[in-house]
Design an enzyme around this catalytic site. Structure first.
Site, PDB file in Angstrom:
ATOM      1  N   VAL A  63       0.846  -1.185   0.000  1.00 43.19           N
ATOM      2  CA  VAL A  63       0.000   0.000   0.000  1.00 43.19           C
ATOM      3  C   VAL A  63       0.889   1.246   0.000  1.00 43.19           C
ATOM      4  CG1 VAL A  63      -1.763   1.287   1.267  1.00 43.19           C
ATOM      5  CG2 VAL A  63      -1.812  -1.221   1.256  1.00 43.19           C
ATOM      6  N   ALA A 108       4.222   4.121   3.194  1.00 39.50           N
ATOM      7  CA  ALA A 108       3.809   2.862   2.563  1.00 39.50           C
ATOM      8  C   ALA A 108       3.766   1.782   3.630  1.00 39.50           C
ATOM      9  CB  ALA A 108       4.765   2.473   1.442  1.00 39.50           C
ATOM     10  N   LYS A 109       3.158   0.670   3.311  1.00 34.45           N
ATOM     11  CA  LYS A 109       3.163  -0.498   4.193  1.00 34.45           C
ATOM     12  C   LYS A 109       2.821  -1.714   3.356  1.00 34.45           C
ATOM     13  CE  LYS A 109       3.967  -0.777   8.665  1.00 34.45           C
ATOM     14  NZ  LYS A 109       4.954   0.066   9.377  1.00 34.45           N
ATOM     15  N   GLY A 110       3.356  -2.854   3.746  1.00 30.48           N
ATOM     16  CA  GLY A 110       3.076  -4.075   3.003  1.00 30.48           C
ATOM     17  C   GLY A 110       3.051  -5.272   3.916  1.00 30.48           C
ATOM     18  N   ASP A 149       9.099  -5.123   9.907  1.00 37.01           N
ATOM     19  CA  ASP A 149       7.939  -4.762  10.726  1.00 37.01           C
ATOM     20  C   ASP A 149       7.588  -6.003  11.547  1.00 37.01           C
ATOM     21  OD1 ASP A 149       4.822  -4.033  11.126  1.00 37.01           O
ATOM     22  OD2 ASP A 149       5.926  -2.222  10.621  1.00 37.01           O
TER      23      ASP A 149
END
Length: 419
Positions: A63, A108-110, A149
């Protein structure tokens, strides 16, 4: 533990916070709508051949919220309960965190919906490499730089870096941060988030005119971040009186030894039956009398159900989103300051930025230099937020959000919209 149905989702909370500060700032509605939206949301399938020979297909995401101030930056998490809404909230928060810290990245993040604790090392590597292959079209040193993360670490970052490098035909260490030092990682990265929280606590104690030495600290979540906080605070003469893991916590008003805690947890996998300490739940730990409470575990831990029972003099958010909107309002009414996550736990992304810079220059700094630069940026951000909160008579979260949103909004305005 409060029922999830009684609290907002992380995504609802993120939108509510943005809408609230946008109204307070009288942000133009067109800019507001851009900030509520996402530049890109990618969903991928991740087929993996397991050790037993069977093929399993997992779902992965990346994202990307907003790149007005620079390339996207954000972690990759592996978790069985991961949802797209979680990632949207975290990506948006990363935009604000980078903006507030003055780091030239967007959020962002995934992640992958899976339980990595059931995987062998070989399965984990195959999962990571296939996920990297799937998101490769939208990541890059000047496009989107992943990082560790929840349930990911420097080994996983090394696999992502290697997969990307093999595909490109040359070594590309800057594609990820949080990787091992011997393949382009930065000294000081492992403890950066915890050290940044300690700098924040130090600033908060100064503002309250309290002597740092001897203060009583409660840390919910004594993992990578929480234990680093405990380590640095103990070196500064503070007294950690309670800590916890996912399986519960312990309390001793006379203080707990950091070294003893780490040794015991490493051997036993929990703090259960830790000598000379009283067992407490994660929920009751939050209500213990202390000077500083550091919720460094999961989101939505301080809620409207327990906010009126908090006895801490100050709360410093080590986790992302540990305090709900309703709890924030109760704590503000009780005059208990909350140092928000986008300010307090920005140390990780700041040193990730340092790592990215070092990789680009092929020139690496000593740990003292990394920590000194981290302290400078953390102190600058704190002073900026505190000054606005005093000037406008706002709580620290609202002041932090206003500063962060304004920087991104200004970048959008000055760049313009094409076509």
């Amino acid at each position: 533990m409060p029922e999830k149905t009684m609290i907002h989702s992380a995504w609802q909370t993120a939108l509510t916070q943005l809408d609230s500060v946008s109204k307070l700032m009288m942000l133009p509605e067109d800019i507001h709508q851009i900030l509520r939206s996402f530049d890109r949301i990618l969903t991928v399938s991740v087929p993996v051949r397991m050790d037993d020979g069977f093929l399993r297909v997992f779902t992965g995401f990346r994202v990307q919220h907003n790149a007005s101030r620079g390339p996207y930056k954000g972690g990759v998490r592996y978790h069985s309960e991961l949802t797209l809404d979680d990632l949207k909230a975290l990506a948006m928060e990363m935009t604000w965190k980078c903006s507030l810290a003055g780091v030239p990245f967007g959020g962002a993040k995934g992640g992958i919906v899976c339980n990595p604790k059931t995987f062998s090392k070989n399965e984990l590597e195959r999962l990571t490499r296939r996920y990297t292959y799937a998101i490769m079209p939208i990541i890059g040193i000047e496009k989107d730089i992943p990082a560790p993360d929840v349930n990911t670490n420097e080994q996983i970052m090394a696999w992502i870096m290697d997969m990307y490098s093999v595909k490109n035909g040359y070594c590309t260490p800057g594609i990820v941060t949080g990787k091992p030092v011997n393949v382009g990682g930065s000294l000081g990265r492992t403890d950066a988030t915890g050290l940044g929280i300690v700098f924040t606590i130090t600033n908060a104690m100064k503002q309250k005119k309290m002597n740092l030495k001897g203060i009583k600290v409660v840390i919910q979540g004594y993992g990578n971040v929480g234990s680093a906080v405990g380590k640095f605070l103990s070196e500064m003469g503070c007294k950690t009186i309670a800590v916890s893991s996912s399986r519960g916590g312990i309390y001793n008003p006379k203080g707990l030894s950091h070294d003893a805690l780490i040794k015991y947890y490493t051997k036993n996998g929990s703090f259960e039956h830790f000598p000379h300490a009283e067992s407490v739940t994660n929920a009751s730990l939050l209500e213990l009398p202390c000077d500083v409470l550091v919720p460094a575990a999961m989101e939505n831990q301080i809620t409207k159900e327990n906010a009126d029972k908090i006895k801490a003099k100050i709360i410093v958010e080590g986790a992302n989103g540990p305090t709900t909107i309703e709890a924030d309002q109760i704590l503000s009414g009780r005059k208990i300051p909350v140092i928000p996550d986008i300010l307090a736990n920005a140390g990780g992304v700041i040193v990730s930025y340092f790592e990215w810079v070092q990789d680009a220059q092929c020139y690496f700094w000593c740990e003292n230099e990394v920590n000194a630069r981290l302290k400078n940026l953390m102190n600058r951000s704190y002073e900026e937020v505190y000054a606005l909160s005093r000037e406008k008579k706002l709580n620290m979260r609202t002041a932090a959000m206003m500063i962060a949103v304004k920087k991104v909004a200004d970048a959008i305005s000055v760049r313009g919209i094409y076509p």
